[in-house]
Design a protein around this motif. Structure first.
Motif, short mmCIF file in Angstrom:
data_model
loop_
_atom_site.label_atom_id
_atom_site.label_comp_id
_atom_site.label_asym_id
_atom_site.label_seq_id
_atom_site.Cartn_x
_atom_site.Cartn_y
_atom_site.Cartn_z
N TRP A 1 42.05 60.62 63.92
CA TRP A 1 42.73 61.72 64.61
C TRP A 1 44.15 61.92 64.09
CZ3 TRP A 1 40.68 59.60 69.91
CH2 TRP A 1 39.30 59.84 69.97
N THR A 2 44.76 60.88 63.57
CA THR A 2 46.06 61.06 62.92
C THR A 2 45.90 61.90 61.67
OG1 THR A 2 46.97 58.99 63.78
CG2 THR A 2 47.97 59.87 61.77
N LYS A 3 44.87 61.60 60.87
CA LYS A 3 44.60 62.43 59.69
C LYS A 3 44.41 63.89 60.10
CE LYS A 3 41.14 63.67 56.29
NZ LYS A 3 40.04 63.29 55.39
N MET A 4 43.61 64.14 61.13
CA MET A 4 43.34 65.51 61.53
C MET A 4 44.60 66.20 62.04
SD MET A 4 40.37 65.63 60.51
CE MET A 4 40.08 67.35 60.94
N SER A 5 45.47 65.45 62.71
CA SER A 5 46.73 66.03 63.18
C SER A 5 47.62 66.44 62.01
CB SER A 5 47.47 65.02 64.07
OG SER A 5 46.74 64.72 65.23
N VAL A 6 47.72 65.56 61.02
CA VAL A 6 48.52 65.87 59.83
C VAL A 6 47.95 67.09 59.11
CG1 VAL A 6 49.26 65.02 57.57
CG2 VAL A 6 49.31 63.50 59.55
N ASN A 7 46.64 67.22 59.10
CA ASN A 7 46.00 68.28 58.32
C ASN A 7 46.00 69.65 59.01
OD1 ASN A 7 45.46 66.68 56.15
ND2 ASN A 7 43.24 66.69 56.35
N ILE A 8 46.49 69.73 60.25
CA ILE A 8 46.50 71.02 60.93
C ILE A 8 47.31 72.05 60.13
CG2 ILE A 8 47.36 72.26 62.96
CD1 ILE A 8 46.62 69.75 64.60
N GLY A 9 48.50 71.66 59.73
CA GLY A 9 49.33 72.59 58.96
C GLY A 9 48.72 72.92 57.61
N LEU A 10 48.11 71.92 56.97
CA LEU A 10 47.47 72.15 55.67
C LEU A 10 46.29 73.09 55.81
CD1 LEU A 10 47.43 71.43 52.68
CD2 LEU A 10 46.05 69.41 53.24
N ARG A 11 45.55 72.95 56.89
CA ARG A 11 44.41 73.84 57.11
C ARG A 11 44.89 75.27 57.34
NH1 ARG A 11 40.04 76.08 59.31
NH2 ARG A 11 38.08 74.99 58.88
N ASP A 12 45.96 75.43 58.11
CA ASP A 12 46.51 76.77 58.34
C ASP A 12 46.91 77.42 57.02
OD1 ASP A 12 46.11 76.50 61.04
OD2 ASP A 12 48.20 76.04 61.51
N LEU A 13 47.55 76.63 56.15
CA LEU A 13 47.95 77.16 54.85
C LEU A 13 46.74 77.56 54.01
CD1 LEU A 13 50.85 74.75 53.86
CD2 LEU A 13 51.02 77.24 54.04
N ALA A 14 45.75 76.68 53.98
CA ALA A 14 44.55 76.98 53.20
C ALA A 14 43.86 78.24 53.73
CB ALA A 14 43.60 75.79 53.22
N THR A 15 43.83 78.38 55.04
CA THR A 15 43.21 79.57 55.63
C THR A 15 43.94 80.84 55.21
OG1 THR A 15 42.43 78.30 57.54
CG2 THR A 15 42.61 80.68 57.82
N SER A 16 45.26 80.76 55.13
CA SER A 16 46.05 81.96 54.81
C SER A 16 46.07 82.28 53.31
CB SER A 16 47.49 81.78 55.31
OG SER A 16 48.16 80.76 54.60
N ILE A 17 45.77 81.29 52.47
CA ILE A 17 45.93 81.47 51.02
C ILE A 17 44.62 81.59 50.27
CG2 ILE A 17 46.75 80.31 48.90
CD1 ILE A 17 49.01 79.09 50.62
N MET A 18 43.59 80.87 50.67
CA MET A 18 42.39 80.71 49.83
C MET A 18 41.67 82.01 49.53
SD MET A 18 41.85 77.58 48.71
CE MET A 18 40.10 77.54 48.35
N ASP A 19 41.51 82.88 50.52
CA ASP A 19 40.78 84.13 50.26
C ASP A 19 41.47 84.96 49.18
OD1 ASP A 19 38.64 83.73 51.98
OD2 ASP A 19 39.65 84.64 53.69
N ALA A 20 42.79 85.09 49.30
CA ALA A 20 43.51 85.89 48.31
C ALA A 20 43.50 85.22 46.94
CB ALA A 20 44.95 86.11 48.78
N SER A 21 43.75 83.91 46.90
CA SER A 21 43.81 83.23 45.59
C SER A 21 42.45 83.23 44.91
CB SER A 21 44.34 81.80 45.75
OG SER A 21 43.47 80.99 46.50
N LEU A 22 41.37 83.10 45.68
CA LEU A 22 40.04 83.16 45.08
C LEU A 22 39.70 84.59 44.64
CD1 LEU A 22 38.13 80.71 47.40
CD2 LEU A 22 38.35 80.50 44.91
N ALA A 23 40.21 85.58 45.37
CA ALA A 23 39.99 86.97 44.94
C ALA A 23 40.69 87.23 43.60
CB ALA A 23 40.50 87.94 46.00
#
Length: 269
Positions: free
Chosen positions: A214-236
């Motif tokens: 759960w510590t890993k998942m807590s740390v990854n919240i911000g990383l997941r938000d970033l990936a969600t906001s960036i991946m679609d555009a970068s893959l396009a």
């Protein structure tokens, strides 16, 4: 091990509660083809659902961690109409599979990690590399956008200025350089790599499993938000670059064992 019985390009071995996962195309330096890419898109979900492991060690067979994308596969994506569509979907699944896997994933970089190979290593939770290993994301060297995760993870690890220096040039760096700037955790002598990774994995296995997860998942919240906001555009953008003359030139040049000649398109032309 029934959960993993149908994998063709990834090997699995248990060491107590540690699951050792090995990319297994050594003759191609573990470069991803259609089969390995599809398996990477689902393996971290299967790992999450594995009841017999608490810690994962990810490595490559032979002398490389992963050399990124297989050039022959790249030509197939150029030749096939909408050939990049499935690859883009799988690329997101790979990144989010790593982010959402509750179990700690340790990258054991036994050799070079390039392109997608570097992305996979860097999305792991802790990265140990053999001193002789190099890491880099040379997407631009083959006329490709670094869209499959590099644009997300590199700036978070080493800052935007350094990340752009390496992503815009495709330059490789040594394991020692990567460790010094914080891109990876440890660069160690090759003959000590297995023991160092095993000791760290055992330390995690002996810890409070739920607290660690759960510590890993807590740390990854911000990383997941970033990936969600960036991946679609970068893959396009990467999909667009798949159709460019520069990318075709780079793939053809690689097959012909020569340097590519870029410059087929300029801004404003």
């Amino acid at each position: 091990m029934a959960l993993f019985d149908d994998y063709q390009a990834i090997l699995f071995r248990r060491r107590g509660r540690v699951l050792e996962v090995t990319l297994n195309r050594p003759e191609k330096l573990n470069a991803t083809d259609a089969v390995l890419h599809a398996e990477l898109a689902r393996v971290f979900v299967d790992i999450s659902n594995d009841p017999e492991s608490d810690v994962v060690v990810l490595t490559g067979a032979g002398r490389a961690f992963s050399a990124g994308g297989d050039i022959g596969w790249m030509q197939e994506m150029i030749d096939r109409e909408n050939g990049f569509d499935q690859t883009a979907r799988e690329a997101k699944q790979i990144v989010f599979g790593l982010i959402d896997c509750e179990k700690p994933v340790i990258a054991k970089m036994n050799g070079h990690a390039t392109g997608l190979g570097a992305t996979i290593a860097l999305f792991c939770d802790v990265i140990f590399a053999a001193e002789h290993a190099k890491i880099g994301d040379p997407h631009v060297s083959i006329g490709f956008v670094a869209g499959d995760g590099g644009a997300v993870i590199w700036p978070q690890l080493i800052g935007y200025a350094r990340a752009k220096e390496y992503l815009l040039t495709g330059d490789m760096m040594t394991a020692h350089q990567a460790a010094q700037m914080g891109l990876i955790n440890h660069a160690v002598p090759a003959d000590e790599l297995d023991a160092r990774v095993d000791a760290f994995a055992d330390k995690l296995v002996a810890g409070a499993t739920q607290a660690i997860r759960w510590t890993k998942m807590s740390v990854n919240i911000g990383l997941r938000d970033l990936a969600t906001s960036i991946m679609d555009a970068s893959l396009a953008y990467e999909a667009r670059s798949n159709d460019t003359p520069d990318h075709q030139e780079a793939v053809r040049a690689f097959a012909e064992k020569r340097a590519p000649v870029f410059g087929h398109a300029r801004a404003g032309t």
